[in-house]
Scaffold this active site. Structure first.
Site, PDB file in Angstrom:
ATOM      1  CG  MET A 197      43.235  53.483  32.128  1.00 52.92           C
ATOM      2  SD  MET A 197      43.865  52.855  33.688  1.00 52.92           S
ATOM      3  CE  MET A 197      44.319  51.202  33.200  1.00 52.92           C
TER       4      MET A 197
ATOM      5  CG  LEU B  38      44.308  54.550  22.521  1.00 54.90           C
ATOM      6  CD1 LEU B  38      43.745  55.687  21.662  1.00 54.90           C
ATOM      7  CD2 LEU B  38      43.309  54.168  23.607  1.00 54.90           C
ATOM      8  CG  HIS B  39      43.973  47.439  22.198  1.00 53.76           C
ATOM      9  ND1 HIS B  39      42.626  47.211  22.122  1.00 53.76           N
ATOM     10  CD2 HIS B  39      44.277  47.389  23.527  1.00 53.76           C
ATOM     11  CE1 HIS B  39      42.137  47.003  23.323  1.00 53.76           C
ATOM     12  NE2 HIS B  39      43.112  47.121  24.209  1.00 53.76           N
TER      13      HIS B  39
ATOM     14  CG  HIS C  67      41.407  51.150  23.672  1.00 51.47           C
ATOM     15  ND1 HIS C  67      42.678  50.632  23.661  1.00 51.47           N
ATOM     16  CD2 HIS C  67      41.012  51.136  24.961  1.00 51.47           C
ATOM     17  CE1 HIS C  67      43.049  50.328  24.904  1.00 51.47           C
ATOM     18  NE2 HIS C  67      42.059  50.617  25.718  1.00 51.47           N
TER      19      HIS C  67
ATOM     20  CD  GLN D   5      41.541  52.416  36.851  1.00 55.72           C
ATOM     21  OE1 GLN D   5      40.873  53.429  36.677  1.00 55.72           O
ATOM     22  NE2 GLN D   5      41.511  51.399  36.003  1.00 55.72           N
TER      23      GLN D   5
ATOM     24  CG  ASP E  21      38.032  45.712  31.110  1.00 59.15           C
ATOM     25  OD1 ASP E  21      38.901  45.121  31.756  1.00 59.15           O
ATOM     26  OD2 ASP E  21      38.262  46.264  30.014  1.00 59.15           O
TER      27      ASP E  21
ATOM     28  CD  GLN F 118      36.082  49.371  33.515  1.00 58.91           C
ATOM     29  OE1 GLN F 118      37.048  49.545  34.235  1.00 58.91           O
ATOM     30  NE2 GLN F 118      36.167  49.487  32.205  1.00 58.91           N
TER      31      GLN F 118
ATOM     32  CB  SER G 144      44.488  43.288  27.059  1.00 62.37           C
ATOM     33  OG  SER G 144      45.013  43.889  28.225  1.00 62.37           O
ATOM     34  CB  SER G 145      46.802  48.319  27.335  1.00 63.54           C
ATOM     35  OG  SER G 145      45.726  49.010  26.752  1.00 63.54           O
TER      36      SER G 145
HETATM   37  P1  AMP Z   1      41.346  50.546  29.281  1.00 66.50           P
HETATM   38  O1  AMP Z   1      42.185  51.482  28.499  1.00 66.50           O
HETATM   39  O2  AMP Z   1      41.949  49.207  29.483  1.00 66.50           O
HETATM   40  O3  AMP Z   1      40.839  51.175  30.562  1.00 66.50           O
HETATM   41  O4  AMP Z   1      40.047  50.266  28.402  1.00 66.50           O
HETATM   42  C1  AMP Z   1      39.228  51.315  27.975  1.00 66.50           C
HETATM   43  C2  AMP Z   1      37.947  50.745  27.431  1.00 66.50           C
HETATM   44  O5  AMP Z   1      38.219  49.895  26.330  1.00 66.50           O
HETATM   45  C3  AMP Z   1      37.205  49.892  28.481  1.00 66.50           C
HETATM   46  O6  AMP Z   1      35.808  50.153  28.395  1.00 66.50           O
HETATM   47  C4  AMP Z   1      37.543  48.503  28.057  1.00 66.50           C
HETATM   48  O7  AMP Z   1      36.572  47.544  28.450  1.00 66.50           O
HETATM   49  C5  AMP Z   1      37.583  48.654  26.534  1.00 66.50           C
HETATM   50  N1  AMP Z   1      38.350  47.559  25.948  1.00 66.50           N
HETATM   51  C6  AMP Z   1      39.541  47.062  26.373  1.00 66.50           C
HETATM   52  N2  AMP Z   1      39.913  46.003  25.630  1.00 66.50           N
HETATM   53  C7  AMP Z   1      38.929  45.806  24.714  1.00 66.50           C
HETATM   54  C8  AMP Z   1      38.727  44.856  23.667  1.00 66.50           C
HETATM   55  N3  AMP Z   1      39.600  43.890  23.411  1.00 66.50           N
HETATM   56  N4  AMP Z   1      37.597  44.968  22.929  1.00 66.50           N
HETATM   57  C9  AMP Z   1      36.696  45.946  23.165  1.00 66.50           C
HETATM   58  N5  AMP Z   1      36.827  46.873  24.141  1.00 66.50           N
HETATM   59  C10 AMP Z   1      37.939  46.804  24.915  1.00 66.50           C
END
Ligand code: AMP
Length: 282
Positions: A30, A33-34, A37, A61, A150, A153, A185-186
């Site tokens: 979504m 990005l960090h 991701h 969602q 997650d 998920q 986390s975002s």
């Molecule tokens: P999101 O943008 O939050 O939907 O996350 C996209 C993907 O990045 C999902 O598969 C998340 O589980 C993964 N993700 C989010 N945070 C982390 C993290 N700290 N380490 C590894 N993967 C992550």
């Protein structure tokens, strides 16, 4: 890096590459990005020829009182980060591209989607399942990468891909953390400086429980202790802390290694919801 905003363009470009025998790795996100991701991008690069990232804040969602409107949208910065790590392809569609106005598709996976995050966020996983199915249908990757962060998920999507015969290998990457243990986390950017200083209690609690865990031991005392540790911080409200089977997401009474126990936690710190989890046995 190629950037596409329409389904038609994205499909055209990817089908051409696939016909040439290129293996596609896909990371749905979504945005905002960090390094977490980007770690999935780097993981995908090791075994795929072309790495595709999607950035799409999926409205279905989010619940009516959640942060859909406020969710950070930082496409320009995100594209630069992806370019820097050598991502090949960014798909950033609008909602008009992803959902038809008269759409009537609904995916239910009640035993996985109704508990934990699904209980706290009704409809969340139905929205996740729907958008991931659509994105996998558009990209048709050989492998798709999701974060262990997650956890629920990732379990749900693995089963979804299996049950729909999607011919896509689902790979789960480890959780990337800040130096003090907070899972990246975002949503961490919503934390005030004070809240941010308190947030490592989540990781510290998970580590404490992991260290105290012995095969076959009852989970209840561990769960109680974890909740006490978290509640000792006034600003924290515990949504849940439990130790569950990795296979079924059902709570475990005993630490049975064959169930691959995972401690899962969700808290509200101020107004920000934070999730984390940890495997009990490595
Ligand atoms: P999101 O943008 O939050 O939907 O996350 C996209 C993907 O990045 C999902 O598969 C998340 O589980 C993964 N993700 C989010 N945070 C982390 C993290 N700290 N380490 C590894 N993967 C992550």
């Amino acid at each position: 890096m190629e950037i596409h905003h329409t389904v038609a363009q994205c499909k055209l470009a990817l089908r051409d590459l696939q016909q040439k025998g290129q293996k596609i790795g896909f990371i749905p996100t979504m945005g905002a990005l960090h390094q977490g991701h980007l770690s999935l991008v780097k993981m995908a690069q090791k075994s795929c020829d072309i790495v595709v990232v999607s950035i799409y804040v999926n409205p279905t969602q989010f619940g009516p009182n959640e942060d859909f409107a406020l969710y950070p949208r930082t496409l320009t910065e995100d594209a630069l980060k992806l370019q820097e790590v050598g991502c090949n392809f960014l798909f950033a569609p609008s909602t008009e591209e992803i959902y038809y106005p008269n759409e009537d598709l609904y995916i239910q996976m009640p035993s996985l989607s109704k508990r934990w995050e699904g209980a706290m966020r009704p409809g969340h996983f139905e929205g996740v399942a729907l958008v991931v199915t659509k994105l996998l249908g558009i990209v048709r990757p050989d492998k798709a990468f999701f974060g262990h962060k997650d956890f629920q998920q990732s379990v749900l999507i693995r089963q979804l891909a299996r049950d729909l015969f999607l011919d896509c290998e689902i790979i789960t990457g480890p959780t990337l953390r800040e130096a003090d243990g907070l899972a990246m986390s975002s949503r961490n950017r919503y934390l005030s400086a004070h809240e941010r200083s308190l947030a490592p209690v989540i990781y510290n609690t998970l580590m404490h429980i992991k260290k105290k865990s012995v095969m076959g031991a009852p989970t209840e005392p561990l769960q109680k202790e974890a909740i006490q540790l978290l509640k000792a911080v006034d600003e924290i409200h515990v949504d849940y802390f439990d130790i569950v089977s990795s296979k079924t997401l059902e709570p475990l009474q005993l630490l049975d290694p064959s169930q691959e126990p995972v401690a899962i936690v969700a808290v509200k710190l101020g107004t920000t919801r934070l999730l984390d989890n940890m495997k009990i046995f490595d």
